[in-house]
Design a protein around this motif. Sequence first.
Motif, mmCIF file in Angstrom:
data_model
loop_
_atom_site.group_PDB
_atom_site.id
_atom_site.type_symbol
_atom_site.label_atom_id
_atom_site.label_comp_id
_atom_site.label_asym_id
_atom_site.label_seq_id
_atom_site.Cartn_x
_atom_site.Cartn_y
_atom_site.Cartn_z
ATOM 1 N N SER A 95 -22.191 -4.659 39.433
ATOM 2 C CA SER A 95 -23.181 -3.588 39.295
ATOM 3 C C SER A 95 -22.724 -2.358 40.066
ATOM 4 C CB SER A 95 -24.541 -4.053 39.836
ATOM 5 O OG SER A 95 -24.470 -4.229 41.239
ATOM 6 N N LEU A 98 -24.764 0.049 45.894
ATOM 7 C CA LEU A 98 -26.075 0.328 46.456
ATOM 8 C C LEU A 98 -26.261 1.832 46.631
ATOM 9 C CD1 LEU A 98 -25.831 -2.469 49.116
ATOM 10 C CD2 LEU A 98 -27.673 -2.355 47.435
ATOM 11 N N TYR A 187 -30.499 -1.181 44.696
ATOM 12 C CA TYR A 187 -29.900 -0.855 43.409
ATOM 13 C C TYR A 187 -30.932 -0.142 42.540
ATOM 14 C CZ TYR A 187 -26.571 -4.440 44.907
ATOM 15 O OH TYR A 187 -25.659 -5.172 45.611
ATOM 16 N N TYR A 255 -25.950 -1.467 33.351
ATOM 17 C CA TYR A 255 -26.083 -0.905 34.691
ATOM 18 C C TYR A 255 -25.334 0.413 34.891
ATOM 19 C CZ TYR A 255 -27.543 -5.705 35.755
ATOM 20 O OH TYR A 255 -28.171 -6.925 35.762
#
Length: 276
Positions: A95, A98, A187, A255
């Motif tokens: 992904s 952060l 996220y 994502y």
Amino acid sequence: MLSSIGLLCCPLLWAQEVTITTEFSDSNAKSYSTQMQHWQLLLESAPQLQVKYVHVGMQRGFELLAQSGFCTINKLKTAERAARWLYSARPLNVSPSLRLITLGQSSPASVASGTVSSGQDQIDLQNWLRHPARRKIGIIAGSSYGAETDQLIKSRPNQFYLVHGQDVSLKLWQMLKRGRIDAIIDYPVRIDHLRQVQQDNTAYTALPLQGLPLHLKGFIVCNRETHGQQLMQYFNELMAQPAVQQRLVASYRQYFNESEWQQLQPYLQQTFSAAF
């Protein structure tokens, strides 16, 4: 060769079940479904594996790994953790990194709700905490945020609010909305899902942090005892299958924006070569 085939075909011969630790409660499982989707994809290729779940805080989850048959998922790999636990050969989840999540639109970037700003707007977290000096960031106790941020957390403990237990991301988001903290590190896809499930239209800004890579990888983690080794070998063999790799890679696409997705291709093609 025969033992490898037997392991992949017949998990009940060596390990009837695995217990997975998760950081959310049963009552809020829907809000955290994005955290489980890649694990569920893997289980589609492991119908004989019996899975139990325990809902605990992240720190307690790592403590439970000392017990036979316990594993956890979507965990960052650090040198300290890798020395103690077994990590899957491939990540279960890939992904974007952060982000620093604040309410509304904040300088230096103006970002629409749910949109991640570009890399040129990266935040120096140490400077951000200094202006003003009373700023406080909410984080998940026991989580790793990358070596540079982890070190900053240790050096400025009074400016980081650690939340323990279950449903921590949900608790932090609620604290941010109530003004109890100035930002959280999380996220955007998770914040978007929390907002969607709760029908929450609160606007937020997601800014990339200096020192973090383009993407983060979340692995399956098990203990180093015999059962844990057998489970990890089984998971690794599952994730080596072309069909599994294709489904995982396809699921990561949601994502990333187009530019980020193109930058990610060399890593995906190397790590999940059977998918291409």
